[in-house]
Scaffold this active site. Structure first.
Site, mmCIF file in Angstrom:
data_model
loop_
_atom_site.group_PDB
_atom_site.id
_atom_site.type_symbol
_atom_site.label_atom_id
_atom_site.label_comp_id
_atom_site.label_asym_id
_atom_site.label_seq_id
_atom_site.Cartn_x
_atom_site.Cartn_y
_atom_site.Cartn_z
ATOM 1 N N TYR A 73 15.658 -11.654 -21.769
ATOM 2 C CA TYR A 73 15.052 -10.574 -20.973
ATOM 3 C C TYR A 73 13.533 -10.661 -21.029
ATOM 4 O O TYR A 73 12.844 -10.460 -20.033
ATOM 5 C CB TYR A 73 15.516 -9.202 -21.483
ATOM 6 C CG TYR A 73 15.074 -8.105 -20.542
ATOM 7 C CD1 TYR A 73 15.865 -7.757 -19.445
ATOM 8 C CD2 TYR A 73 13.861 -7.448 -20.719
ATOM 9 C CE1 TYR A 73 15.464 -6.785 -18.554
ATOM 10 C CE2 TYR A 73 13.444 -6.470 -19.822
ATOM 11 C CZ TYR A 73 14.251 -6.137 -18.744
ATOM 12 O OH TYR A 73 13.845 -5.185 -17.862
ATOM 13 N N PHE A 125 0.229 -11.019 9.034
ATOM 14 C CA PHE A 125 1.582 -11.524 8.834
ATOM 15 C C PHE A 125 2.488 -10.309 8.703
ATOM 16 O O PHE A 125 2.073 -9.271 8.179
ATOM 17 C CB PHE A 125 1.695 -12.440 7.612
ATOM 18 C CG PHE A 125 3.092 -12.980 7.476
ATOM 19 C CD1 PHE A 125 3.554 -13.930 8.365
ATOM 20 C CD2 PHE A 125 3.968 -12.484 6.524
ATOM 21 C CE1 PHE A 125 4.865 -14.383 8.311
ATOM 22 C CE2 PHE A 125 5.281 -12.938 6.462
ATOM 23 C CZ PHE A 125 5.723 -13.891 7.347
ATOM 24 N N THR A 126 3.729 -10.451 9.156
ATOM 25 C CA THR A 126 4.621 -9.292 9.298
ATOM 26 C C THR A 126 4.735 -8.454 8.018
ATOM 27 O O THR A 126 4.383 -7.269 8.005
ATOM 28 C CB THR A 126 6.018 -9.763 9.730
ATOM 29 O OG1 THR A 126 6.459 -10.776 8.814
ATOM 30 C CG2 THR A 126 5.991 -10.343 11.130
ATOM 31 N N ASP A 216 -3.574 -15.285 0.734
ATOM 32 C CA ASP A 216 -2.135 -15.484 0.904
ATOM 33 C C ASP A 216 -1.941 -16.991 0.777
ATOM 34 O O ASP A 216 -2.196 -17.750 1.716
ATOM 35 C CB ASP A 216 -1.663 -14.962 2.260
ATOM 36 C CG ASP A 216 -0.146 -15.080 2.405
ATOM 37 O OD1 ASP A 216 0.455 -15.947 1.721
ATOM 38 O OD2 ASP A 216 0.440 -14.324 3.202
ATOM 39 N N LYS A 259 8.167 -21.158 0.221
ATOM 40 C CA LYS A 259 7.592 -22.106 1.181
ATOM 41 C C LYS A 259 7.100 -23.349 0.423
ATOM 42 O O LYS A 259 7.912 -24.145 -0.012
ATOM 43 C CB LYS A 259 6.455 -21.440 1.964
ATOM 44 C CG LYS A 259 6.808 -20.438 3.049
ATOM 45 C CD LYS A 259 7.734 -19.347 2.760
ATOM 46 C CE LYS A 259 7.887 -18.309 3.824
ATOM 47 N NZ LYS A 259 7.171 -17.075 3.664
ATOM 48 N N ARG A 383 8.263 -15.486 17.760
ATOM 49 C CA ARG A 383 7.020 -15.000 17.164
ATOM 50 C C ARG A 383 6.139 -14.533 18.316
ATOM 51 O O ARG A 383 5.320 -15.276 18.832
ATOM 52 C CB ARG A 383 6.318 -16.104 16.346
ATOM 53 C CG ARG A 383 6.867 -16.257 14.935
ATOM 54 C CD ARG A 383 6.632 -14.999 14.136
ATOM 55 N NE ARG A 383 7.109 -15.053 12.758
ATOM 56 C CZ ARG A 383 7.825 -14.103 12.171
ATOM 57 N NH1 ARG A 383 8.223 -13.041 12.862
ATOM 58 N NH2 ARG A 383 8.136 -14.178 10.906
ATOM 59 N N PHE A 450 11.973 -7.225 14.350
ATOM 60 C CA PHE A 450 12.514 -8.519 14.795
ATOM 61 C C PHE A 450 13.715 -8.970 13.977
ATOM 62 O O PHE A 450 14.561 -9.706 14.460
ATOM 63 C CB PHE A 450 11.421 -9.598 14.742
ATOM 64 C CG PHE A 450 10.794 -9.768 13.388
ATOM 65 C CD1 PHE A 450 9.765 -8.950 12.972
ATOM 66 C CD2 PHE A 450 11.256 -10.744 12.525
ATOM 67 C CE1 PHE A 450 9.200 -9.096 11.715
ATOM 68 C CE2 PHE A 450 10.699 -10.899 11.269
ATOM 69 C CZ PHE A 450 9.672 -10.068 10.859
HETATM 70 C C1 LIG Z 1 6.906 -15.793 4.021
HETATM 71 C C2 LIG Z 1 5.552 -15.250 3.985
HETATM 72 C C3 LIG Z 1 5.263 -14.077 3.275
HETATM 73 C C4 LIG Z 1 6.320 -13.196 2.643
HETATM 74 O O1 LIG Z 1 7.012 -13.848 1.659
HETATM 75 P P1 LIG Z 1 8.568 -13.589 1.351
HETATM 76 O O2 LIG Z 1 8.846 -14.521 0.230
HETATM 77 O O3 LIG Z 1 9.323 -13.901 2.595
HETATM 78 O O4 LIG Z 1 8.708 -12.168 0.952
HETATM 79 C C5 LIG Z 1 3.946 -13.667 3.239
HETATM 80 N N1 LIG Z 1 2.976 -14.356 3.858
HETATM 81 C C6 LIG Z 1 3.229 -15.474 4.562
HETATM 82 C C7 LIG Z 1 2.125 -16.196 5.230
HETATM 83 C C8 LIG Z 1 4.527 -15.960 4.648
HETATM 84 O O5 LIG Z 1 4.766 -17.056 5.374
#
Ligand SMILES: *Cc1c(COP(=O)(O)O)cnc(C)c1O
Length: 476
Positions: A73, A125-126, A216, A259, A383, A450
């Site tokens: 943990y 970004f969303t 980011d 990613k 998009r 979306f």
């Molecule tokens: C995917 C993404 C996020 C969010 O990350 P999640 O792991 O999907 O929560 C934030 N910023 C960018 C640029 C992304 O491509």
């Protein structure tokens, strides 16, 4: 011949069969999914280019790493491995693991934003903007104009427009700006990179006004590759060195490890400031899990630690982006309107130029993504206006300049032949665009619409009319 072919720097040890469906099956599947590719079942998809998020193939070393999961943990050995990797390659002082990128965005937004603040950033970004707004801020776009122009060949279309940033500072004052949100390889602009010179200039401007920069870093490795390729003075530097230099201009980062870091789940928040890091660690316990696992299993942290090291290998990143460029070149050659130059994680089709007969309020990109699935079983993503949502104040649909369909390439998953099949099916639609029918909402969720929205065709009940002479599907 002065150019030789290159191949992926790996061979395949295990395969995952995929299934081709018939056009009738796909028509039924997309209708059942409300014409939203997010709502398709993956077993009905032939080539899945919905996203590069969490869809990478892990290496044999990463899979072996899963077996080394220390599921304690508190104080898991894997947390310390991940911390070492983040220190070494990203260079920040404090690491706070989270279940994925938005977990880090949630904590960062709550930590720094006060109601009434504004957050300038190089395109929204969303999930990032959603968390900024939930915390009470308004997002202000400060990306350069070239980013909104799918035909501009600018090599760094992700750059911040410094004059726009200065205007935001002048208008709102530094006290209302908790941080500048700087994104690498800007997702919504088509994976367009930021130059090191621009990052340095943003940093200098922010320093003068005492404003933090939060990176980011989700696609910072891909961005580092473009800097190496395109920016004077960087061709001899390693991806590793460039990545660290990018991060060095910023005060912390959020990162979706799904990613660049080559794993199926995970994320992290980094901060250099000791006090902020302490507050973030208090918060992560509430929302994610203890500060040494943040919602991740020990084995996931091990896979991230190994994946980070693999992600900065030149051969890997060259093959990754090379595959995206290969698909882009095939479409460009056929005259398909795509965002140029091709970005790091996918090829983005300009739906406004592809489907000029579909008005914007019938969501051309959503329609094209649905039609492409019916055509060939290739799953892409919208998009454009559906992703952009509604204006928080007026409730009106936002119509961003770019209305795109994203063909996103998972890392290390598909072969060049899959790219050929994809290109052929897009080109088949491009030759008869009037077969595609516009869509309207039948269900619209309040947040990040979306993902779960449902639609129906504005005419008839098919998003893709059958061709005059019904072609043999690309693959039967
Ligand atoms: C995917 C993404 C996020 C969010 O990350 P999640 O792991 O999907 O929560 C934030 N910023 C960018 C640029 C992304 O491509």
């Amino acid at each position: 011949m002065n150019r030789r072919s290159w191949a992926e720097p790996f061979k395949i040890k295990m395969v995952e069969p995929i299934r081709m469906t018939t056009p009738d099956e796909r028509e039924a599947a997309i209708a059942a999914a409300g014409f939203n590719t997010f709502l398709l079942r993956s077993e009905d998809v032939y080539i899945d280019l919905l996203t590069d998020s969490g869809t990478s193939a892990m290496s044999d070393r990463q899979w072996a790493g899963l077996m080394l999961g220390d599921e304690a943990y508190a104080g898991s050995a894997n947390y310390y491995h991940m911390e070492d990797a983040v220190h070494r390659y990203y260079g920040y002082k404090h690491l706070i693991p989270t279940h994925q990128g938005r977990g880090a965005e949630h904590i960062l937004s709550r930590l720094l934003i006060k109601p009434g603040d504004v957050v300038p950033g190089n395109m929204y970004f969303t999930t990032t903007r959603a968390h900024q707004e939930l915390a009470g801020a308004r997002f202000i776009d400060i990306i350069c104009d070239a980013a909104h122009d799918s035909t501009s060949l600018d090599p760094f279309k992700g750059n911040v427009d410094l004059a726009k940033l200065q205007t935001v500072i002048d208008r709102h004052g530094a006290a209302k700006i908790p941080y500048v949100a700087l994104q690498c390889c800007v997702n919504m602009a088509g994976g367009q990179p930021v130059s090191m010179a621009n990052i340095a200039a943003v940093s200098a401007l922010c320093k003068r006004h005492g404003i933090r920069i939060m990176l980011d870093a989700t696609r910072a490795v891909e961005n580092a590759y473009f800097i190496k390729q395109r920016e004077p003075g960087y061709s001899r530097k390693s991806i590793e060195e460039i990545l660290r230099e990018i991060c060095s201009y910023t005060d912390g980062c959020t990162n979706s490890a799904k990613k660049d870091c080559l794993v199926n789940i995970g994320g992290f928040l980094c901060l250099n400031d000791d006090e902020l890091a302490e507050e973030a660690r208090n918060m992560v316990v509430l929302f994610e899990g203890l500060h040494t696992y943040g919602g991740l299993a020990g084995r996931d942290m091990e896979a991230i630690a190994i994946g980070i090291g693999e992600s900065v290998q030149y051969d890997h990143i060259r093959a990754r982006i090379g595959q995206v460029e290969y698909l882009g070149a095939a479409l460009e050659k056929a005259g398909v309107p795509i965002v140029m130059p091709v970005g790091g994680h996918g090829v983005f089709i300009d739906a406004l130029r592809f489907l000029p007969h579909i008005p914007r309020d019938q969501f051309p990109a959503q329609s094209l993504a649905a039609a492409l699935y019916v055509e060939s079983g290739v799953r892409a993503m919208e998009r454009g206006a559906v992703s952009a949502g509604r204006n928080a104040d007026t409730g009106e649909n936002i119509f961003p300049k770019l209305e795109l369909v994203r063909l996103t390439i998972p890392r290390r998953v598909y072969t060049q032949a899959h790219m050929d099949v994809t290109a052929e099916s897009v080109i088949a639609l491009f030759e008869e665009p009037e077969r595609v029918v516009g869509l309207r909402f039948t269900y619209e969720p309040k947040y990040l619409r979306f993902f779960q929205a449902r639609f129906e065709p504005v005419k008839g009940d098919q998003v893709l009319r059958r061709g005059q002479a019904e072609r043999v599907p690309v693959v039967q």
